[in-house]
Motif scaffolding. Structure first.
Motif, PDB file in Angstrom:
ATOM      1  N   ASP A  25       0.776  -1.362   0.024  1.00 30.53           N
ATOM      2  CA  ASP A  25      -0.110   0.008  -0.171  1.00 30.53           C
ATOM      3  C   ASP A  25       0.774   1.234   0.065  1.00 30.53           C
ATOM      4  N   TYR A  26       1.461   1.608  -1.045  1.00 32.35           N
ATOM      5  CA  TYR A  26       2.419   2.730  -1.356  1.00 32.35           C
ATOM      6  C   TYR A  26       1.752   4.062  -0.911  1.00 32.35           C
ATOM      7  N   TRP A  27       0.597   4.290  -1.630  1.00 38.30           N
ATOM      8  CA  TRP A  27      -0.385   5.402  -1.410  1.00 38.30           C
ATOM      9  C   TRP A  27      -0.492   5.765   0.171  1.00 38.30           C
ATOM     10  N   GLY A  28      -1.046   4.722   0.813  1.00 39.56           N
ATOM     11  CA  GLY A  28      -1.571   4.662   2.022  1.00 39.56           C
ATOM     12  C   GLY A  28      -0.153   5.099   2.866  1.00 39.56           C
ATOM     13  N   ALA A  29       0.902   4.419   2.838  1.00 38.73           N
ATOM     14  CA  ALA A  29       2.097   4.717   3.363  1.00 38.73           C
ATOM     15  C   ALA A  29       2.551   6.308   3.431  1.00 38.73           C
ATOM     16  N   LEU A  30       2.361   6.916   2.094  1.00 36.70           N
ATOM     17  CA  LEU A  30       2.713   8.161   1.773  1.00 36.70           C
ATOM     18  C   LEU A  30       1.794   9.139   2.573  1.00 36.70           C
ATOM     19  N   LEU A  31       0.524   8.804   2.121  1.00 35.90           N
ATOM     20  CA  LEU A  31      -0.364   9.778   3.065  1.00 35.90           C
ATOM     21  C   LEU A  31      -0.041   9.647   4.608  1.00 35.90           C
ATOM     22  N   PHE A  32       0.119   8.604   5.132  1.00 38.44           N
ATOM     23  CA  PHE A  32       0.325   8.348   6.434  1.00 38.44           C
ATOM     24  C   PHE A  32       1.395   9.162   6.998  1.00 38.44           C
ATOM     25  N   ALA A  33       2.639   8.929   6.315  1.00 34.47           N
ATOM     26  CA  ALA A  33       3.877   9.724   6.684  1.00 34.47           C
ATOM     27  C   ALA A  33       3.764  11.258   6.555  1.00 34.47           C
ATOM     28  N   ALA A  34       3.131  11.460   5.431  1.00 34.18           N
ATOM     29  CA  ALA A  34       2.992  13.087   5.297  1.00 34.18           C
ATOM     30  C   ALA A  34       2.025  13.881   6.197  1.00 34.18           C
ATOM     31  N   GLY A  35       1.035  12.954   6.580  1.00 34.13           N
ATOM     32  CA  GLY A  35       0.140  13.727   7.604  1.00 34.13           C
ATOM     33  C   GLY A  35       0.505  13.823   8.836  1.00 34.13           C
ATOM     34  N   ILE A  36       1.268  12.601   9.370  1.00 33.53           N
ATOM     35  CA  ILE A  36       1.786  12.497  10.608  1.00 33.53           C
ATOM     36  C   ILE A  36       3.050  13.622  10.878  1.00 33.53           C
ATOM     37  N   SER A  37       3.851  13.625   9.874  1.00 30.80           N
ATOM     38  CA  SER A  37       4.943  14.678   9.581  1.00 30.80           C
ATOM     39  C   SER A  37       4.549  16.105   9.695  1.00 30.80           C
ATOM     40  N   SER A  38       3.419  16.451   9.035  1.00 33.59           N
ATOM     41  CA  SER A  38       2.644  17.632   9.324  1.00 33.59           C
ATOM     42  C   SER A  38       2.381  18.136  10.618  1.00 33.59           C
ATOM     43  N   LEU A  39       1.657  17.213  11.219  1.00 35.25           N
ATOM     44  CA  LEU A  39       1.328  17.492  12.382  1.00 35.25           C
ATOM     45  C   LEU A  39       2.391  17.576  13.691  1.00 35.25           C
ATOM     46  N   LEU A  40       3.364  16.663  13.483  1.00 37.32           N
ATOM     47  CA  LEU A  40       4.613  16.791  14.388  1.00 37.32           C
ATOM     48  C   LEU A  40       5.380  18.028  14.259  1.00 37.32           C
ATOM     49  N   LEU A  41       5.308  18.669  12.924  1.00 40.36           N
ATOM     50  CA  LEU A  41       6.261  19.729  12.828  1.00 40.36           C
ATOM     51  C   LEU A  41       5.615  20.929  13.616  1.00 40.36           C
ATOM     52  N   ILE A  42       4.231  20.705  14.224  1.00 38.43           N
ATOM     53  CA  ILE A  42       3.577  21.645  15.092  1.00 38.43           C
ATOM     54  C   ILE A  42       4.320  22.048  16.118  1.00 38.43           C
ATOM     55  N   THR A  43       5.159  20.702  16.846  1.00 44.10           N
ATOM     56  CA  THR A  43       5.670  20.797  18.005  1.00 44.10           C
ATOM     57  C   THR A  43       7.114  21.631  17.871  1.00 44.10           C
ATOM     58  N   VAL A  44       7.696  21.844  16.706  1.00 44.91           N
ATOM     59  CA  VAL A  44       8.925  22.190  16.461  1.00 44.91           C
ATOM     60  C   VAL A  44       9.200  23.664  15.641  1.00 44.91           C
ATOM     61  N   VAL A  45       8.269  23.942  15.060  1.00 41.40           N
ATOM     62  CA  VAL A  45       8.366  25.330  14.035  1.00 41.40           C
ATOM     63  C   VAL A  45       7.421  26.307  14.929  1.00 41.40           C
ATOM     64  N   HIS A  46       7.831  27.634  14.632  1.00 41.40           N
ATOM     65  CA  HIS A  46       7.143  28.726  15.181  1.00 41.40           C
ATOM     66  C   HIS A  46       6.402  29.542  14.460  1.00 41.40           C
ATOM     67  N   SER A  47       6.235  29.205  13.254  1.00 40.34           N
ATOM     68  CA  SER A  47       5.511  30.092  12.419  1.00 40.34           C
ATOM     69  C   SER A  47       4.596  29.173  11.527  1.00 40.34           C
ATOM     70  N   TYR A  48       3.538  29.408  10.907  1.00 37.73           N
ATOM     71  CA  TYR A  48       2.448  28.836  10.138  1.00 37.73           C
ATOM     72  C   TYR A  48       2.490  27.456  10.549  1.00 37.73           C
ATOM     73  N   THR A  49       2.112  27.548  11.953  1.00 35.27           N
ATOM     74  CA  THR A  49       1.543  26.095  12.746  1.00 35.27           C
ATOM     75  C   THR A  49       0.251  25.807  12.243  1.00 35.27           C
ATOM     76  N   TYR A  50      -0.472  26.784  12.211  1.00 33.31           N
ATOM     77  CA  TYR A  50      -2.227  26.473  11.679  1.00 33.31           C
ATOM     78  C   TYR A  50      -2.035  25.652  10.336  1.00 33.31           C
ATOM     79  N   ILE A  51      -1.234  26.208   9.548  1.00 34.17           N
ATOM     80  CA  ILE A  51      -1.355  25.692   8.088  1.00 34.17           C
ATOM     81  C   ILE A  51      -0.568  24.257   8.202  1.00 34.17           C
ATOM     82  N   TYR A  52       0.502  23.978   8.974  1.00 36.97           N
ATOM     83  CA  TYR A  52       0.694  22.475   9.179  1.00 36.97           C
ATOM     84  C   TYR A  52      -0.126  21.653   9.697  1.00 36.97           C
ATOM     85  N   GLY A  53      -0.813  22.007  10.586  1.00 36.12           N
ATOM     86  CA  GLY A  53      -1.723  21.402  11.421  1.00 36.12           C
ATOM     87  C   GLY A  53      -3.104  21.001  10.382  1.00 36.12           C
ATOM     88  N   ALA A  54      -3.295  22.073   9.763  1.00 32.73           N
ATOM     89  CA  ALA A  54      -4.611  21.647   8.738  1.00 32.73           C
ATOM     90  C   ALA A  54      -4.426  20.680   7.764  1.00 32.73           C
TER      91      ALA A  54
END
Length: 441
Positions: free
Chosen positions: A191-220
């Motif tokens: 399931d390549y597409w599932g793996a890509l969607l999962f990795a990209a989605g979790i990565s975007s949410l995790l970035l909220i914990t370390v970036v200081h700008s555009y956090t709402y965009i990463y979360g959305a």
């Protein structure tokens, strides 16, 4: 027995280097920045490693279910080894960030396998001892990482914090060669597409914990990608994360409980050394305090396998969460002038709690699912803990840094920990009785 011994050597060594590289750069990054520049990108050297190692853990578990443990685990070691060599050769911060990402992929692939392989080759009653041994490696890495980092910077070069991984990874690979895998992989479409969607989605949410700008965009973006992942996986014949696993009530609750308990207090180990150093303790002594967690962890992890058979999951998880609440109360009373031994004893209590919770939930993740789901189930436990840890460190760090006074920040941090640990206590109450025969496999 020989296969068991060699694979244990392999996974313990791999676990040691992966856990050390989570923290060893903390002590040397200022030196690295002075050498290769890129101070504005400082945080990304940690972020690239943390995000990818977290995201890859559940995917690696699922791939091991499809293709076998040995093959995927060996690939993780090779990726980590290659990333370490490249990090040691980096001449700019951009290069280091990219190479740390490769290291993080390798670490994420490797980290679930101690628990997965132990679940394959050891009976339930022996897994507590094995998990305790793995815990000892985490405790050892907590001391070795800053010590080795300081040694290399002082007497050799910062690049050796990465080059030292090479011989250890090679030994881990050689020790893996005689291992005869007992698990028979279940072939399926990847399931390549599932793996890509999962990795990209979790990565975007995790970035909220370390970036200081555009956090709402990463979360959305993260939420949209994960919704897309959920909808896509529902119709896939062989999903990378089988959603029907969440219909297994005890396993789903253990995953949720792992997240909540880590979100409550697992970040404590990141700030207690800072507290002790503000009390005038040395870097070494503040690191020794963390040994209390490892000691408490091993004391209960060793007999936990037998306790699961005797008492079942729910009573042990309730006990572990009760210990977590007691720990939170003890941490609540930490103030300026609190003695080293009070802190050490409290961290020992924390180790008793996490040692019980982690060992029991890991055994449950393996025993309460079918054989072809054991890898992904175990990996999701690790994933939930990693996400919870990221939340804990972020929230606690925010409370400390936004406080006018350091000690009031520490107090506020543990007020949060007390509230969150009480919430975590409620989760095991929802676990129903598990049939005895589920424990015998």
């Amino acid at each position: 027995m020989r296969n068991r011994t060699t694979v244990m050597v392999s996974i313990v060594l791999a676990m040691l280097v992966a856990s050390m590289d989570t923290t060893i750069a903390n002590t040397t990054m200022p030196i690295i920045v002075n050498d290769i520049g890129g101070n504005s990108l400082y945080a990304w050297a940690f972020t690239s490693y943390m995000v990818l190692s977290t995201v890859l853990a559940p995917l690696a578990g699922r791939l091991s279910d499809l293709f076998g443990r040995k093959r995927i685990y060996a690939a993780g070691i090779l990726l980590f080894l290659g990333g370490s060599v490249l990090c040691g050769l980096a001449d700019s911060m951009v290069q280091l960030i990219i190479f740390r990402a490769i290291q993080g992929i390798g670490a994420g692939v490797m980290m679930p396998f101690p628990s997965i392989i132990a679940g394959d080759i050891y009976p339930v009653e022996q897994r507590g001892k094995v998990q305790a041994f793995f815990t000892g490696m985490w405790g050892l890495s907590a001391i070795l990482a800053p010590t080795l980092g300081a040694f290399f910077v002082t007497y050799l070069n910062w690049r050796w914090i990465f080059f030292v991984n090479v011989p250890i990874c090679l030994i881990a690979l050689l020790a893996l060669l005689p291992y005869k895998e007992v698990y028979q992989p279940k072939k399926a479409v990847i399931d390549y597409w599932g793996a890509l969607l999962f990795a990209a989605g979790i990565s975007s949410l995790l970035l909220i914990t370390v970036v200081h700008s555009y956090t709402y965009i990463y979360g959305a973006v993260g939420v949209v990608l994960l919704v897309g992942f959920f909808l896509y996986e529902k119709g896939h014949a062989a999903p990378i994360v089988p959603l029907n696993l969440m219909r297994n009530r005890p396993v789903a609750l253990m995953i949720g409980g792992s997240f909540l308990s880590c979100a409550a207090l697992f970040g404590t180990s990141s700030f207690i050394p800072l507290f002790l150093q503000n009390q005038g303790q040395s870097l070494f002594v503040s690191g020794i305090a963390l040994l209390g967690t490892s000691i408490g962890w091993m004391v209960v992890a060793i007999p936990s396998g037998k306790w699961v058979i005797r008492f079942g999951y729910k009573p042990l998880l309730l006990t572990g969460n009760a210990l977590l609440v007691v720990t939170a109360v003890l941490l609540f009373f930490i103030r300026e002038g609190t003695s080293f031994w009070y802190v050490f004893s409290t961290l020992t209590m924390l180790g008793l709690s996490f040692g019980l919770l982690f060992t029991v939930s890991t055994i449950g993740a393996q025993q309460l699912v079918e054989a072809h789901q054991k890898g992904i189930s175990t990996s999701l436990q690790l994933f939930a803990r990693n996400i919870g840890t990221a939340v804990s460190v972020t929230v606690m760090g925010s409370i400390v840094t936004k406080s006018n006074d350091f000690y009031s920040g520490i107090h506020g941090m543990f007020v949060y920990g007390l509230i969150a640990s009480v919430l975590a206590f409620a989760v095991p109450l929802a676990i129903r009785a598990v049939r005895k025969e589920a424990l015998s496999g």
